[in-house]
Design a protein around this motif. Sequence first.
Motif, PDB file in Angstrom:
ATOM      1  N   VAL A  47       0.836  -1.199   0.000  1.00 26.29           N
ATOM      2  CA  VAL A  47       0.000   0.000   0.000  1.00 26.29           C
ATOM      3  C   VAL A  47       0.873   1.251   0.000  1.00 26.29           C
ATOM      4  O   VAL A  47       0.608   2.223  -0.725  1.00 26.29           O
ATOM      5  N   GLU A  50       2.195   2.179  -3.425  1.00 27.19           N
ATOM      6  CA  GLU A  50       1.166   2.788  -4.266  1.00 27.19           C
ATOM      7  C   GLU A  50       0.937   4.245  -3.874  1.00 27.19           C
ATOM      8  O   GLU A  50       0.786   5.123  -4.738  1.00 27.19           O
ATOM      9  N   THR A  53       3.411   6.752  -5.301  1.00 29.84           N
ATOM     10  CA  THR A  53       3.211   7.144  -6.701  1.00 29.84           C
ATOM     11  C   THR A  53       2.251   8.324  -6.812  1.00 29.84           C
ATOM     12  O   THR A  53       2.203   8.985  -7.844  1.00 29.84           O
ATOM     13  N   GLU A 199      -5.009  -4.472  -3.713  1.00 34.54           N
ATOM     14  CA  GLU A 199      -4.910  -3.399  -4.706  1.00 34.54           C
ATOM     15  C   GLU A 199      -6.102  -2.450  -4.599  1.00 34.54           C
ATOM     16  O   GLU A 199      -5.956  -1.226  -4.763  1.00 34.54           O
ATOM     17  N   ALA A 202      -5.451  -0.178  -1.648  1.00 34.29           N
ATOM     18  CA  ALA A 202      -4.487   0.861  -2.002  1.00 34.29           C
ATOM     19  C   ALA A 202      -5.139   1.951  -2.845  1.00 34.29           C
ATOM     20  O   ALA A 202      -4.905   3.148  -2.628  1.00 34.29           O
ATOM     21  N   GLU A 203      -5.968   1.544  -3.784  1.00 30.00           N
ATOM     22  CA  GLU A 203      -6.605   2.528  -4.672  1.00 30.00           C
ATOM     23  C   GLU A 203      -7.580   3.420  -3.911  1.00 30.00           C
ATOM     24  O   GLU A 203      -7.582   4.647  -4.076  1.00 30.00           O
ATOM     25  N   ARG A 206      -5.616   5.800  -1.697  1.00 29.77           N
ATOM     26  CA  ARG A 206      -4.999   6.861  -2.507  1.00 29.77           C
ATOM     27  C   ARG A 206      -6.030   7.918  -2.886  1.00 29.77           C
ATOM     28  O   ARG A 206      -5.791   9.118  -2.737  1.00 29.77           O
TER      29      ARG A 206
END
Length: 222
Positions: A47, A50, A53, A199, A202-203, A206
């Motif tokens: 996480v 990510e 980024t 994932e 993490a998305e 974010r």
Amino acid sequence: MISQLVTVPVDGEVLPGDVMVPDDARAVVLFAHGSGSSRRSPRNRMVAAELRTAGLGTVLMDLLTEREDRTDAVTAEHRFDIPLLGGRLVAVIDWLASQPDTKGLPVALFGASTGAAAALVAAAERPDRILTVVSRGGRPDLAGDALERVRASVLLVVGGEDREVIRLNQQAARRLAGPHSLRVVPGATHLFEEPGALEQVAEVTRNWCDDRLKARQQARQQ
């Protein structure tokens, strides 16, 4: 990108941590690991990668000393000591405020399992420093009376198959006085080990942090 191994003095001891801050970072995310875990947690590290980024710095700390960690491995007495863990997070938050690379940056707290409760306790203690709190498969209910004192926005992320933890998160959410949201990842269990589940965590994390930063900037411009 600034990357360094750091030690934070706490209670006459030192806590090791990994700090990575992209150039022009917009905020820093401090991770609070869960029961029996550490800063080397592969899930938190995934996480964190990510989030970097998206221009967010990350701080992964061990919240127990080596001696405490050895004791906890046998007795499990420290992993549920929420006041202790919350106090350690507060110390790291204060330390970040004194460091050249993170001074002045808003702090987001990302807590897993019991670390989520510690994150909420820390957010209640340092309301002016905390941008938001994100809980992954967390136990926010263990934060107790601190729930009513949290002013920061809170995102609760729970696996769809983690039904008891969903119930506990729903109970805790009703006690939160500030803005909050409960997101359920369909088909995921407690550790989000299913393909694509982490994932999704993490998305959503974010995007949540990005929205909080945009709202903060808009509020400053008004």
